[in-house]
Design an enzyme around this catalytic site. Structure first.
Site, short mmCIF file in Angstrom:
data_model
loop_
_atom_site.label_atom_id
_atom_site.label_comp_id
_atom_site.label_asym_id
_atom_site.label_seq_id
_atom_site.Cartn_x
_atom_site.Cartn_y
_atom_site.Cartn_z
N CYS A 165 -11.99 11.83 -16.42
CA CYS A 165 -13.21 12.28 -15.74
C CYS A 165 -14.16 13.03 -16.66
O CYS A 165 -15.27 13.38 -16.25
CB CYS A 165 -12.84 13.14 -14.54
SG CYS A 165 -11.72 12.30 -13.40
N HIS A 305 -18.35 20.64 -12.49
CA HIS A 305 -17.45 19.51 -12.25
C HIS A 305 -17.22 19.40 -10.75
O HIS A 305 -17.28 18.32 -10.18
CB HIS A 305 -16.14 19.72 -13.01
CG HIS A 305 -15.24 18.53 -13.01
ND1 HIS A 305 -15.68 17.26 -13.30
CD2 HIS A 305 -13.91 18.41 -12.74
CE1 HIS A 305 -14.67 16.41 -13.23
NE2 HIS A 305 -13.59 17.08 -12.88
N GLU A 316 -12.73 26.41 -12.08
CA GLU A 316 -14.07 26.37 -12.66
C GLU A 316 -14.82 27.66 -12.36
O GLU A 316 -15.56 28.18 -13.21
CB GLU A 316 -14.84 25.17 -12.13
CG GLU A 316 -16.12 24.89 -12.90
CD GLU A 316 -16.70 23.52 -12.63
OE1 GLU A 316 -17.60 23.12 -13.39
OE2 GLU A 316 -16.26 22.84 -11.66
N LYS A 337 -21.22 16.13 -6.81
CA LYS A 337 -20.14 15.35 -6.20
C LYS A 337 -20.06 15.56 -4.69
O LYS A 337 -19.44 14.75 -3.99
CB LYS A 337 -18.80 15.69 -6.85
CG LYS A 337 -18.68 15.24 -8.30
CD LYS A 337 -17.31 15.57 -8.88
CE LYS A 337 -17.18 15.14 -10.32
NZ LYS A 337 -17.94 15.98 -11.26
N HIS A 342 -16.83 11.58 -6.52
CA HIS A 342 -16.42 11.74 -7.92
C HIS A 342 -16.44 10.38 -8.60
O HIS A 342 -15.61 9.52 -8.31
CB HIS A 342 -15.03 12.37 -7.96
CG HIS A 342 -14.60 12.79 -9.33
ND1 HIS A 342 -15.30 12.45 -10.48
CD2 HIS A 342 -13.52 13.51 -9.75
CE1 HIS A 342 -14.68 12.96 -11.52
NE2 HIS A 342 -13.61 13.60 -11.11
N PHE A 403 -8.13 14.37 -16.11
CA PHE A 403 -6.67 14.28 -16.18
C PHE A 403 -6.25 14.17 -17.65
O PHE A 403 -6.92 13.53 -18.47
CB PHE A 403 -6.18 13.04 -15.43
CG PHE A 403 -6.15 13.19 -13.93
CD1 PHE A 403 -6.49 14.37 -13.30
CD2 PHE A 403 -5.78 12.11 -13.14
CE1 PHE A 403 -6.46 14.49 -11.92
CE2 PHE A 403 -5.73 12.22 -11.76
CZ PHE A 403 -6.08 13.41 -11.15
#
Length: 417
Positions: A165, A305, A316, A337, A342, A403
């Site tokens: 991502c 994010h 975050e 998002k 996402h 990830f």
């Protein structure tokens, strides 16, 4: 002295719109692009998630040869179309540039998963003799970058970074370095993804990463809200035209913003879970600020994010407090998002576009579906709830974390001669 780099064109293909005008209009209006999945039948009870952010009304024939499009996976079609939109927006005359000084860095977190699934099923039913000779070039994740270079005739550096991502942000960061170090004057950079498929939805669903709010799709992505229960998968592409400043000025290009800093590192903690300390995302943001020669208080906005997962939003927020201290309560943070879902490898590209348009227009997109603040767990910053806000943004960070523990941050600022 580093060569200065600016953004001169944007090409978004997203669940809330294709092209900058539709995308930006819906983003600041707080419109959700999330709904029930239409690309396959998700009614099987084995699918715990039945929603996604799908791109609507996309026809590759509007961007390229229909026959060639059939030899591309949807992920590559998105990338080529987005690149052509960005070049058009930049008013870049391909006949007047040096193709050897023009390159591409566009990645995908997953690649051609539609082609992979289709050909795997064909192998199981009919054997190896029926596998398409186009299977490999349609499936491999570097092909979006390769096809963009073919479509535009760009013969300079051509790469495809894959960091889950964080892919789109890493690609923009790598393109920044490529221009700064003199290896190109123009770069097409960003990310693309088309993973709304049965195996991807099932895989992410079975690892409990996805929201299961199937009854209210438009409210399922709710970053920083107490009721957040997982991310909503989206699809699309976001690419930008990046130019060395003097090259852009010489042709009278419109400049959205300057790209001034980049940071990247790794949690080295877990294959999917972020380190709960928030240490490395904090350092990543600080690296981008240091790279720009700026101070934390110079940053007005973070395009987060903001995945709407329990742990990411906590980490975050914690990371922002580590970097910005008291200033974290004076700046704004929001998550695109909440509207797009996402977009995985495409997220960084699309969100970079949103960030530079935020700087140019002086309007901060909202975090929609923010109804129940999670104050008990310390999510107490200004997430621009539900309604866009007019405000001058001198400099802004765009964060993406993937990830594998990949962290990437880009710092943009308002262009000044």
């Amino acid at each position: 002295m580093k060569r200065r780099v600016v953004i001169t064109g944007v090409g978004p293909i997203t669940p809330i719109g294709i092209g900058k005008d539709e995308f930006w209009g819906n983003l600041i209006a707080g419109k959700s692009g999330i709904g029930l999945i239409t690309q396959f039948d998700a009614s099987d009870p084995g699918f715990t998630t039945k929603i996604a952010g799908e791109v609507k009304d996309f026809d590759f024939a509007n961007y390229g040869d229909k026959k060639e499009g059939k030899r591309m996976d949807r992920v590559t079609q998105f990338a080529v179309a987005a690149a052509k939109l960005a070049v058009e927006d930049a008013e870049l005359d391909l006949e007047k540039i040096d193709p050897v000084r023009a390159g591409v860095c566009v990645g995908s977190g997953i690649g051609g998963i539609h082609t992979f699934l289709e050909q795997s099923l064909k192998y199981g039913e009919k054997g190896p003799g029926k596998i398409s000779p186009f299977f490999i070039p349609m499936e491999i994740p570097n092909m979006p970058a390769g096809q963009i270079s073919i479509a535009l005739g760009f013969k300079g550096p051509n790469t495809a970074i894959i960091t889950a991502c964080a892919t789109g942000t890493n690609c923009i960061g790598d393109a920044l370095r490529t221009i700064q170090y003199g290896d190109a004057d123009i770069m097409i950079a960003g990310g693309t993804e088309a993973a709304v498929s049965p195996v991807a939805i099932a895989g992410f669903g079975n690892m409990k990463a996805l929201s299961t709010n199937n009854e209210h799709p438009e409210k399922a992505s709710c970053p920083f809200d107490k009721k957040r229960d997982g991310f909503v998968m989206g699809e699309g592409a976001g690419v930008v035209v990046m130019e060395e400043l003097e090259h852009a000025l010489a042709r009278g290009a419109h400049i959205y913003a300057e790209v001034v800093g980049f940071g990247m590192n790794a949690d080295a903690y877990h294959i999917t879970a972020p380190d709960p300390s928030g240490e490395m995302p904090a350092l990543c943001m600080q690296q981008a600020i240091d790279d720009a020669g700026m101070k934390p208080e110079d940053v007005d906005y973070i395009n987060a994010h903001g995945t709407s997962t329990h742990r990411n939003d906590l980490n975050e927020t914690l990371a922002a407090k580590k970097v910005f201290g008291d200033h974290a309560y004076k700046m704004t943070i929001s998550s695109n998002k909440s509207m797009t879902g996402h977009l995985l490898g495409a997220a960084g590209g699309v969100e970079a576009i949103a960030t530079v348009m935020t700087i140019e227009n002086g309007i901060i997109p909202p975090t929609i579906n923010y109804e129940d603040p999670d104050l008990e767990e310390g999510l107490d910053l200004d997430y621009v709830p539900n309604v866009a806000r007019k405000a001058e943004v001198r400099a802004a960070l765009s964060n993406n974390f993937g990830f594998g523990g990949h962290n990437a941050t880009i710092l943009f600022k308002k262009y000044q001669a």
